[in-house]
Design a protein around this motif. Sequence first.
Motif, PDB file in Angstrom:
ATOM      1  N   ARG A 107       5.769 -55.246  -3.656  1.00  0.00           N
ATOM      2  CA  ARG A 107       5.757 -55.341  -5.121  1.00  0.00           C
ATOM      3  C   ARG A 107       5.567 -53.977  -5.762  1.00  0.00           C
ATOM      4  O   ARG A 107       4.774 -53.156  -5.293  1.00  0.00           O
ATOM      5  N   ARG A 108       6.286 -53.758  -6.859  1.00  0.00           N
ATOM      6  CA  ARG A 108       6.102 -52.566  -7.692  1.00  0.00           C
ATOM      7  C   ARG A 108       5.920 -53.041  -9.130  1.00  0.00           C
ATOM      8  O   ARG A 108       6.868 -53.485  -9.769  1.00  0.00           O
ATOM      9  N   GLY A 131      15.760 -47.426  -7.156  1.00  0.00           N
ATOM     10  CA  GLY A 131      15.254 -46.107  -7.504  1.00  0.00           C
ATOM     11  C   GLY A 131      13.867 -45.863  -6.967  1.00  0.00           C
ATOM     12  O   GLY A 131      13.059 -46.796  -6.816  1.00  0.00           O
ATOM     13  N   GLU A 132      13.570 -44.621  -6.651  1.00  0.00           N
ATOM     14  CA  GLU A 132      12.237 -44.225  -6.215  1.00  0.00           C
ATOM     15  C   GLU A 132      11.281 -44.311  -7.391  1.00  0.00           C
ATOM     16  O   GLU A 132      11.654 -44.074  -8.541  1.00  0.00           O
ATOM     17  N   SER A 133      10.037 -44.667  -7.133  1.00  0.00           N
ATOM     18  CA  SER A 133       9.091 -45.005  -8.200  1.00  0.00           C
ATOM     19  C   SER A 133       8.913 -43.878  -9.207  1.00  0.00           C
ATOM     20  O   SER A 133       8.947 -44.100 -10.422  1.00  0.00           O
ATOM     21  N   ARG A 134       8.693 -42.656  -8.742  1.00  0.00           N
ATOM     22  CA  ARG A 134       8.441 -41.562  -9.678  1.00  0.00           C
ATOM     23  C   ARG A 134       9.673 -41.284 -10.530  1.00  0.00           C
ATOM     24  O   ARG A 134       9.569 -41.089 -11.746  1.00  0.00           O
ATOM     25  N   ILE A 141       2.703 -47.085 -11.868  1.00  0.00           N
ATOM     26  CA  ILE A 141       3.429 -48.002 -10.995  1.00  0.00           C
ATOM     27  C   ILE A 141       2.575 -48.217  -9.761  1.00  0.00           C
ATOM     28  O   ILE A 141       2.174 -47.254  -9.091  1.00  0.00           O
ATOM     29  N   ALA A 142       2.284 -49.491  -9.462  1.00  0.00           N
ATOM     30  CA  ALA A 142       1.320 -49.821  -8.418  1.00  0.00           C
ATOM     31  C   ALA A 142       1.717 -51.138  -7.753  1.00  0.00           C
ATOM     32  O   ALA A 142       2.645 -51.816  -8.206  1.00  0.00           O
ATOM     33  N   PRO A 143       0.991 -51.542  -6.701  1.00  0.00           N
ATOM     34  CA  PRO A 143       1.333 -52.800  -6.024  1.00  0.00           C
ATOM     35  C   PRO A 143       0.963 -54.055  -6.804  1.00  0.00           C
ATOM     36  O   PRO A 143       1.408 -55.143  -6.449  1.00  0.00           O
ATOM     37  N   LEU A 200       2.214 -40.146 -15.955  1.00  0.00           N
ATOM     38  CA  LEU A 200       2.950 -40.955 -14.984  1.00  0.00           C
ATOM     39  C   LEU A 200       2.141 -40.956 -13.700  1.00  0.00           C
ATOM     40  O   LEU A 200       1.914 -39.903 -13.090  1.00  0.00           O
ATOM     41  N   THR A 201       1.683 -42.142 -13.293  1.00  0.00           N
ATOM     42  CA  THR A 201       0.794 -42.278 -12.147  1.00  0.00           C
ATOM     43  C   THR A 201       1.406 -43.260 -11.148  1.00  0.00           C
ATOM     44  O   THR A 201       1.781 -44.368 -11.531  1.00  0.00           O
ATOM     45  N   ILE A 202       1.506 -42.838  -9.909  1.00  0.00           N
ATOM     46  CA  ILE A 202       2.010 -43.701  -8.846  1.00  0.00           C
ATOM     47  C   ILE A 202       0.846 -43.996  -7.905  1.00  0.00           C
ATOM     48  O   ILE A 202       0.223 -43.075  -7.366  1.00  0.00           O
ATOM     49  N   LEU A 203       0.548 -45.283  -7.726  1.00  0.00           N
ATOM     50  CA  LEU A 203      -0.581 -45.680  -6.889  1.00  0.00           C
ATOM     51  C   LEU A 203      -0.123 -46.606  -5.768  1.00  0.00           C
ATOM     52  O   LEU A 203       0.758 -47.451  -5.963  1.00  0.00           O
TER      53      LEU A 203
END
Length: 389
Positions: free
Chosen positions: A7-8, A139-142, A164-166, A183-186
Amino acid sequence: MNPPPLRRIAHVDMDAFYASVELLRYPELRGKPVVIGGGRNATPELRPDGTRRFARLRDYAGRGVVTTSTYEARAFGVFSAMGMMKAAQLAPDAILLPTDFDSYRRYSRLFKDAVRTFTDRIEDRGIDEIFVDLTLVEGESRSLGLRIKNAVREATGLTCSIAIAPNKLLAKIGSELDKPDGLTILSMSDLESRIWPLAAKKVNGIGPRASERLAELGISTVGDLARADLGLLQESFGRTYAAWLARIAHGLDDREVVVSSEPKSMSRETTFERDMHVERDRAVLTPALTQLCERVADDLDRKGYCGRTVGVKVKFADFKIVTRDISLPVGVRDTANIRRAVGACLKRIELDRRIRLIGVRVSALERRSADNPDGPDTGPIQGELPFDC
């Protein structure tokens, strides 16, 4: 059989939304402390030379509450739902502007439409925030997050912060980590380094009183909470809330992004910075309750609904929650009728303890009639309330 994709979930949160919309209108106020929530008297005055004269917070008199503030005002400790008179003590030189919900609704539609160009898997969480299920979006998350941010900026001229997280829990927390314009990717592997050092109160659902009680147990951060003994939490908070605390401390949340276009109810609530005395804190309680009614009315109007059942929720300092509701003969959607119905509900609650949270809810929703778009007037419902001035 291939395993399901990870999940994203994204949380898109507009930065100081109301204030940012006002700065589009008054760009000369950029970089200054600005507070939104004044009445008509706060409307800027146009001088003969073309410049504007703005009201100052020091000149405010009344029982209003802050709707929102710029980050420069927040640096002085001025936040939404704070009493305006207290805000004036903290930042007397701050600029005061009136609210303009028509403009805020228009920009809300623009930013959400921009996100819908990527996917329709969107959960509307209010005028300035949404959850987005990006699981099946390519697409890649970032890169995807940057594209969404750019689309929002092009559509509105405003910035947003995205995480963007699980799951929804981590996405909601993450969108606050790098504000503004963040912009935060977790991932779950980031839990220990990025989430556990945070104060427990940063988690939505852990309010001031719960934070105080956790602090009494020696628990101040999310990491402390993750390492806490479950039995100790149950003794202090009860089985259900303790189980929830343990789950969120480990980043667990299986809630789905709810895309349904037919909501069952609309509600707003606020947790106070300190427990409120029913009589002595009328100047805070009364306008805060009215503002909740205004926000629910705005949600109903924006989405084209009215509701036949109006309810109120009160959480006391001892964490006991009491709810009351009233069924009306016709649907309502305006602030005045919702406020009157809430008043009738409050008269059925024994307000004998300090209050830490109040909420307003409208349910039994129906689409607003085209023949009567403004909704009917139910007439007077309430008398004087314990904290109604």
